[in-house]
Design a protein around this motif. Structure first.
Motif, PDB file in Angstrom:
ATOM      1  N   ALA A  53       0.843  -1.193   0.000  1.00 55.45           N
ATOM      2  CA  ALA A  53       0.000   0.000   0.000  1.00 55.45           C
ATOM      3  C   ALA A  53       0.876   1.239   0.000  1.00 55.45           C
ATOM      4  N   PRO A  54       0.593   2.188  -0.900  1.00 52.08           N
ATOM      5  CA  PRO A  54       1.439   3.387  -0.953  1.00 52.08           C
ATOM      6  C   PRO A  54       1.331   4.190   0.332  1.00 52.08           C
ATOM      7  N   ALA A  55       2.465   4.629   0.771  1.00 54.71           N
ATOM      8  CA  ALA A  55       2.489   5.435   1.987  1.00 54.71           C
ATOM      9  C   ALA A  55       1.941   6.824   1.705  1.00 54.71           C
ATOM     10  N   SER A  56       1.192   7.341   2.622  1.00 53.12           N
ATOM     11  CA  SER A  56       0.609   8.667   2.447  1.00 53.12           C
ATOM     12  C   SER A  56       1.702   9.727   2.502  1.00 53.12           C
ATOM     13  N   THR A  57       1.690  10.592   1.483  1.00 55.04           N
ATOM     14  CA  THR A  57       2.692  11.662   1.426  1.00 55.04           C
ATOM     15  C   THR A  57       2.190  12.957   2.053  1.00 55.04           C
ATOM     16  N   ARG A  58       0.957  12.961   2.506  1.00 51.52           N
ATOM     17  CA  ARG A  58       0.401  14.169   3.102  1.00 51.52           C
ATOM     18  C   ARG A  58       0.951  14.345   4.510  1.00 51.52           C
ATOM     19  N   ARG A  59       1.496  15.496   4.757  1.00 57.10           N
ATOM     20  CA  ARG A  59       2.083  15.771   6.061  1.00 57.10           C
ATOM     21  C   ARG A  59       1.260  16.826   6.782  1.00 57.10           C
ATOM     22  N   LEU A  60       1.077  16.586   8.049  1.00 57.25           N
ATOM     23  CA  LEU A  60       0.382  17.578   8.855  1.00 57.25           C
ATOM     24  C   LEU A  60       1.322  18.744   9.128  1.00 57.25           C
ATOM     25  N   PRO A  61       0.781  19.952   9.175  1.00 57.96           N
ATOM     26  CA  PRO A  61       1.654  21.102   9.451  1.00 57.96           C
ATOM     27  C   PRO A  61       2.223  21.036  10.859  1.00 57.96           C
ATOM     28  N   THR A  62       3.454  21.453  10.981  1.00 61.22           N
ATOM     29  CA  THR A  62       4.081  21.511  12.294  1.00 61.22           C
ATOM     30  C   THR A  62       3.561  22.726  13.051  1.00 61.22           C
ATOM     31  N   TRP A  63       3.866  22.765  14.347  1.00 59.63           N
ATOM     32  CA  TRP A  63       3.417  23.903  15.144  1.00 59.63           C
ATOM     33  C   TRP A  63       3.971  25.226  14.627  1.00 59.63           C
ATOM     34  N   PRO A  64       5.252  25.312  14.276  1.00 55.73           N
ATOM     35  CA  PRO A  64       5.738  26.583  13.707  1.00 55.73           C
ATOM     36  C   PRO A  64       5.013  26.969  12.417  1.00 55.73           C
ATOM     37  N   GLN A  65       4.708  25.966  11.573  1.00 53.82           N
ATOM     38  CA  GLN A  65       3.989  26.270  10.340  1.00 53.82           C
ATOM     39  C   GLN A  65       2.567  26.743  10.625  1.00 53.82           C
ATOM     40  N   ALA A  66       1.912  26.103  11.584  1.00 56.60           N
ATOM     41  CA  ALA A  66       0.553  26.519  11.932  1.00 56.60           C
ATOM     42  C   ALA A  66       0.540  27.932  12.505  1.00 56.60           C
ATOM     43  N   ILE A  67       1.501  28.222  13.369  1.00 62.81           N
ATOM     44  CA  ILE A  67       1.576  29.569  13.953  1.00 62.81           C
ATOM     45  C   ILE A  67       1.888  30.595  12.872  1.00 62.81           C
ATOM     46  N   ALA A  68       2.786  30.224  11.944  1.00 66.26           N
ATOM     47  CA  ALA A  68       3.109  31.141  10.846  1.00 66.26           C
ATOM     48  C   ALA A  68       1.887  31.404   9.979  1.00 66.26           C
ATOM     49  N   GLY A  69       1.078  30.367   9.739  1.00 64.64           N
ATOM     50  CA  GLY A  69      -0.142  30.563   8.960  1.00 64.64           C
ATOM     51  C   GLY A  69      -1.123  31.491   9.649  1.00 64.64           C
ATOM     52  N   LEU A  70      -1.277  31.323  10.964  1.00 63.44           N
ATOM     53  CA  LEU A  70      -2.172  32.204  11.712  1.00 63.44           C
ATOM     54  C   LEU A  70      -1.666  33.644  11.706  1.00 63.44           C
ATOM     55  N   LEU A  71      -0.358  33.801  11.848  1.00 65.37           N
ATOM     56  CA  LEU A  71       0.208  35.152  11.815  1.00 65.37           C
ATOM     57  C   LEU A  71       0.035  35.789  10.438  1.00 65.37           C
ATOM     58  N   ALA A  72       0.190  34.979   9.380  1.00 66.36           N
ATOM     59  CA  ALA A  72      -0.002  35.513   8.031  1.00 66.36           C
ATOM     60  C   ALA A  72      -1.451  35.938   7.817  1.00 66.36           C
ATOM     61  N   ALA A  73      -2.395  35.118   8.304  1.00 60.94           N
ATOM     62  CA  ALA A  73      -3.806  35.487   8.182  1.00 60.94           C
ATOM     63  C   ALA A  73      -4.110  36.760   8.963  1.00 60.94           C
ATOM     64  N   ALA A  74      -3.531  36.866  10.163  1.00 61.75           N
ATOM     65  CA  ALA A  74      -3.740  38.081  10.954  1.00 61.75           C
ATOM     66  C   ALA A  74      -3.137  39.300  10.260  1.00 61.75           C
ATOM     67  N   ALA A  75      -1.967  39.114   9.636  1.00 60.15           N
ATOM     68  CA  ALA A  75      -1.340  40.227   8.923  1.00 60.15           C
ATOM     69  C   ALA A  75      -2.193  40.671   7.740  1.00 60.15           C
ATOM     70  N   LEU A  76      -2.750  39.699   7.007  1.00 55.09           N
ATOM     71  CA  LEU A  76      -3.628  40.057   5.893  1.00 55.09           C
ATOM     72  C   LEU A  76      -4.866  40.796   6.388  1.00 55.09           C
ATOM     73  N   GLY A  77      -5.397  40.357   7.526  1.00 55.89           N
ATOM     74  CA  GLY A  77      -6.549  41.059   8.089  1.00 55.89           C
ATOM     75  C   GLY A  77      -6.216  42.491   8.473  1.00 55.89           C
ATOM     76  N   LEU A  78      -5.035  42.683   9.064  1.00 49.04           N
ATOM     77  CA  LEU A  78      -4.620  44.041   9.425  1.00 49.04           C
ATOM     78  C   LEU A  78      -4.412  44.908   8.188  1.00 49.04           C
ATOM     79  N   ILE A  79      -3.813  44.324   7.150  1.00 40.84           N
ATOM     80  CA  ILE A  79      -3.604  45.089   5.915  1.00 40.84           C
ATOM     81  C   ILE A  79      -4.938  45.473   5.291  1.00 40.84           C
ATOM     82  N   ALA A  80      -5.881  44.525   5.287  1.00 37.80           N
ATOM     83  CA  ALA A  80      -7.200  44.827   4.729  1.00 37.80           C
ATOM     84  C   ALA A  80      -7.897  45.918   5.532  1.00 37.80           C
ATOM     85  N   GLY A  81      -7.819  45.820   6.858  1.00 38.14           N
ATOM     86  CA  GLY A  81      -8.429  46.861   7.686  1.00 38.14           C
ATOM     87  C   GLY A  81      -7.781  48.219   7.474  1.00 38.14           C
ATOM     88  N   ALA A  82      -6.454  48.221   7.347  1.00 38.99           N
ATOM     89  CA  ALA A  82      -5.756  49.485   7.096  1.00 38.99           C
ATOM     90  C   ALA A  82      -6.137  50.068   5.742  1.00 38.99           C
TER      91      ALA A  82
END
Length: 355
Positions: A53-82
């Motif tokens: 059976a082929p091994a799944s190549t999908r990787r879950l995001p690490t904690w640093p990646q998840a935090i970076a994604g949240l920070l990027a979303a927050a930055a986009l929200g701030l830019i949109a608000g500005a």
């Protein structure tokens, strides 16, 4: 020699014979037990090989990646608000108020056109929506499908074998082109081309005005039953007369319909150019659909649905229920787009095989 020695001599061969028979009995396999041989037959298409059976190549995001994604979303929200705050402040100045008064976001078309949307336009819109969604789905499947399991071959052209997914994508493209040609012909025959083709240079300052009003959330007046605003007009013009033809031309270059013997034409229009443009054009259509659906929902949902699905300029639920029915049809088409359903249809036009 004594009698005892004679007995020992006589018993020795008999004892050895018994030992040999016992050893043979031990070493001889039982007839009730099958012989042990290495297994060579396995279930599946490749009977002599075990397919892991082929091994799944999908990787879950690490904690640093998840935090970076949240920070990027927050930055986009701030830019949109500005951006919203900046544009609202900009539009409060007197010179910008004069600009909005001179260019409210739309202009009167050079040619008078009958208001409203004909039923044929509603049908063309539905078919376009249905086809473009399945085209995007099948196109992404073609890009990610590494080992197709089902193929389609045209009759009398064995070298034209392609995957069933690619055949489905190209069949949808053909239907989409036919629908688009009918749409363009009818809008020019009925005069509704004025809605989506700019007829004055005023379209550009009015489009800028409409864009600023959208960003400020003080949106321009919606009068789609009679006339689109300039930003909408430019978007529809770019989609119908620029993006759609480019999608057709690039797709045709990559398809098997392209003449193989036209060497000069192939050199003038390399397939690499088509591949480089085709996917970004698809991304443009995705962005256009997202923006289009968002504005339909946020600028008078029921009235807009009546415009597109019921040919009515009223705030009723008629267009909404027709829209719901169209979503059901789209969902059926989405789940039916699989080899079990597509193979019998493809067999009408060629040969379907597993290899």
């Amino acid at each position: 020699m004594s009698a005892l020695d004679d007995r020992v001599a006589e018993s020795t061969p008999s004892s050895s014979l018994d030992d040999r028979e016992a050893a043979v009995a031990i070493l001889a396999p039982s007839l009730d037990t099958p012989l042990s041989w290495p297994r060579t037959v396995w279930n599946g298409r490749a009977p002599r090989h075990v397919t892991a059976a082929p091994a799944s190549t999908r990787r879950l995001p690490t904690w640093p990646q998840a935090i970076a994604g949240l920070l990027a979303a927050a930055a986009l929200g701030l830019i949109a608000g500005a951006a919203v705050a900046f544009v609202r402040t900009l539009l409060s100045f007197p010179f910008m108020q004069d600009f909005l008064a001179a260019f409210p976001g739309e202009y009167e078309p050079a040619i008078a056109v009958e208001p409203g949307f004909a039923p044929w336009l509603n049908w063309a819109h539905f078919f376009n929506m249905f086809l473009i969604v399945l085209i995007i789905r099948s196109g992404l499947r073609v890009r990610t499908e590494k080992r197709p399991t089902v193929f389609w071959t045209p009759r009398g052209k064995a070298k034209g074998k392609i995957s069933l997914t690619l055949w489905f994508h190209q069949a949808l493209d053909l239907l989409w082109i036919i629908n688009g040609v009918i749409f363009v012909v009818l809008i020019f025959v009925t005069g509704h081309w004025v809605r989506i083709v700019p007829t004055s240079w005023e379209v550009f300052p009015n489009a800028l005005s409409a864009a600023l009003q959208y960003v400020s959330f003080d949106w321009p007046h919606e009068n789609g039953w009679n006339n689109y605003n300039s930003l909408q007009q430019l978007a529809y013009f770019a989609t119908v007369f620029i993006a759609a033809p480019l999608a057709v031309v690039t797709g045709f270059r990559m398809s098997g319909l392209w003449p193989k013997r036209a060497e000069r034409l192939s050199q003038a229009y390399p397939v690499e150019w088509a591949r480089a443009l085709h996917f970004p054009i698809m991304l443009y259509f995705v962005a256009f659909i997202i923006a289009h659906v968002a504005l339909v929902m946020l600028t008078g949902f029921l009235r807009n649905l009546n415009h597109m699905y019921a040919s009515q300029d009223a705030v009723t639920w008629t267009g909404f229920w027709v829209f719901v029915a169209s979503m059901v049809v789209l969902a059926i088409g989405w789940f039916a787009a699989r080899p079990l359903v597509l193979a019998p249809i493809a067999k009408v036009f060629g040969t379907v095989s597993g290899r």
